[in-house]
Design an enzyme around this catalytic site. Structure first.
Site, PDB file in Angstrom:
ATOM      1  N   SER A  87      -9.763  39.426 100.522  1.00  0.00           N
ATOM      2  CA  SER A  87      -9.806  38.040 100.980  1.00  0.00           C
ATOM      3  C   SER A  87     -11.195  37.438 100.746  1.00  0.00           C
ATOM      4  CB  SER A  87      -9.395  37.984 102.458  1.00  0.00           C
ATOM      5  OG  SER A  87      -9.172  36.654 102.873  1.00  0.00           O
ATOM      6  N   ASP A 114       1.347  35.355  99.039  1.00  0.00           N
ATOM      7  CA  ASP A 114      -0.020  35.115  99.496  1.00  0.00           C
ATOM      8  C   ASP A 114      -0.465  33.736  99.047  1.00  0.00           C
ATOM      9  OD1 ASP A 114      -2.716  35.205 100.183  1.00  0.00           O
ATOM     10  OD2 ASP A 114      -3.267  36.450  98.473  1.00  0.00           O
ATOM     11  N   HIS A 136      -0.716  38.146 102.467  1.00  0.00           N
ATOM     12  CA  HIS A 136      -2.146  38.158 102.744  1.00  0.00           C
ATOM     13  C   HIS A 136      -2.426  38.925 104.040  1.00  0.00           C
ATOM     14  CE1 HIS A 136      -6.105  36.480 101.728  1.00  0.00           C
ATOM     15  NE2 HIS A 136      -6.349  36.621 103.023  1.00  0.00           N
TER      16      HIS A 136
END
Length: 408
Positions: free
Chosen positions: A194, A348, A378
């Protein structure tokens, strides 16, 4: 009388919690999208509900000026105690003012080990040593590597560029101390998920011109945040309400970290925050043509960029900083980056960032190993070691990371 007052004091928080829980339940039912391709959809719904409940309670505490929402969520995440792994030695260190944790396999090494600098995700507002402890333990043990996790400062208490400065300081110190930790200077990897993935790329860009330090061998990027300028890519439309990263929460992360007012949210989402020359300059790297057709088969609403809002541009041009959007760095920089292992997830919000970065690297001759999790979302990696809440793709993502390191 005193008993009545006491009951009232005890009952008020309970009523508040129940009320917030009911509101989050309704909101989750009507706004959250659980794709049909997700394995264990009910489990994901429950996991997202608990996260949204923490966020909602945190927002209330923020309105009451007790603490910020990220601080509350961070506190709740860190309540469970550490679990020790007998096969890994964990050492708490400080590189200057930056706290770090060093993970080393307990068994004796027959040769120098790979070194992994791990930068955690969380939108630069969440993430902690505890949250990534099990990931680091398993990564160190299974890949027989020395893992360094950086405890960089978080927003909103510490805004841009505090986190990146901490990562630069800690990485520099680690690269200068490889002999002390038994790390092979020819096999140092920078890894992140991320927001940590974007930081990992930035570190690679920053350190490739440092002849005084060992050269970074590779980058491992798990659903990385590689640009925060364009929110009209297919994945941003297709997955805007998918757990665990909604489009709304992503904008809040930017608000906290970069101190950009939420009043510009609409302009950012419509593309009105950047002038035509910016879109023209970076269009070749953000173009839909760079995204394989199969990722555009799921329907998403066509979006036309709105006319420039000059006030929004003045407030949001920091989004173009390469520290925030390393995908937009010039070719002469990107072409010199080390080999990459990229993990993307179908469901995601940031999926297309990985696809665009993969295309750029390949076009410039940088070797890329790409793995796509068809049932991934995610934050999936963070469910590793969470018992009931662990998802199958978490184990597969870790396996990809381990095998890549072993192959260096």
């Amino acid at each position: 009388m005193m008993m009545a007052v006491l009951l009232a004091l005890l009952g008020a928080p309970c009523l508040l919690f129940l009320g917030v829980g009911l509101w989050v339940t309704c909101r989750t039912f009507f706004t959250v999208d659980i794709p049909v391709g997700i394995s264990h959809p009910k489990k994901l719904w429950l996991l997202n509900f608990l996260f949204q409940l923490m966020v909602a309670l945190g927002m209330i505490l923020e309105k009451l000026r007790i603490c910020s929402m990220p601080q509350f969520v961070h506190f709740m995440h860190d309540l469970p105690p550490y679990s020790k792994d007998p096969d890994v030695v964990v050492t708490d260190l400080r590189y200057g003012s930056v706290p770090v944790k060093l993970y080393q396999p307990r068994r004796a090494a027959s040769s120098l080990r790979p070194g992994i600098v791990l930068i955690h995700g969380g939108g630069v507002i969440l993430g902690s040593f505890k949250m990534y402890h099990k990931i680091c333990c398993r990564l160190s043990k299974e890949s027989d590597s020395v893992v360094l996790m950086i405890g960089y400062r978080l927003a909103p208490k510490h805004r841009f560029p505090s986190a990146m400065n901490d990562c630069f300081v800690a990485t520099t110190h680690f690269l200068k101390s490889l002999d002390m930790y038994g790390v092979d200077p020819a096999r140092v990897v920078v890894c992140g998920d991320s927001g940590g993935g974007g930081a990992a790329v930035t570190i690679c860009q920053k350190f490739m011109a440092r002849p005084d330090l060992p050269k970074i061998r590779a980058q491992i990027l798990v659903y990385a945040t590689l640009q925060i300028v364009d929110y009209q890519l297919p994945s941003f439309q297709q997955n805007k309400n998918v757990p665990m990263l909604s489009l709304d929460f992503a904008i809040h992360c930017i608000h906290y970290y970069l101190d950009i007012s939420l009043q510009w949210k609409s302009a950012i989402l419509k593309g009105a925050h950047m002038p035509a020359q910016v879109w023209e300059k970076y269009g070749k790297w953000l173009s839909l043509e760079n995204i394989p057709e199969r990722f555009k088969q799921r329907s998403y609403p066509p979006v036309t960029r709105a006319p420039l809002n000059e006030d929004a541009y003045m407030e949001t041009d920091i989004l173009l900083d390469f520290l925030n959007s390393p995908l937009l760095a010039e070719d002469q920089v990107v072409s010199q980056l080390p080999e990459a292992c990229i993990v993307s997830c179908e469901y995601d919000l940031l999926r297309d960032n990985s696809l665009l970065y993969k295309k750029r690297l390949e076009d410039l001759g940088v070797p890329v190993t790409w793995h796509h999790m068809e049932d991934g979302f995610h934050g999936a990696l963070n469910t590793l070691g969470m018992g009931f809440f662990q998802f199958p793709c978490a184990t597969r993502i870790l396996g990809v990371m381990v095998q890549f390191v072993k192959g260096l």
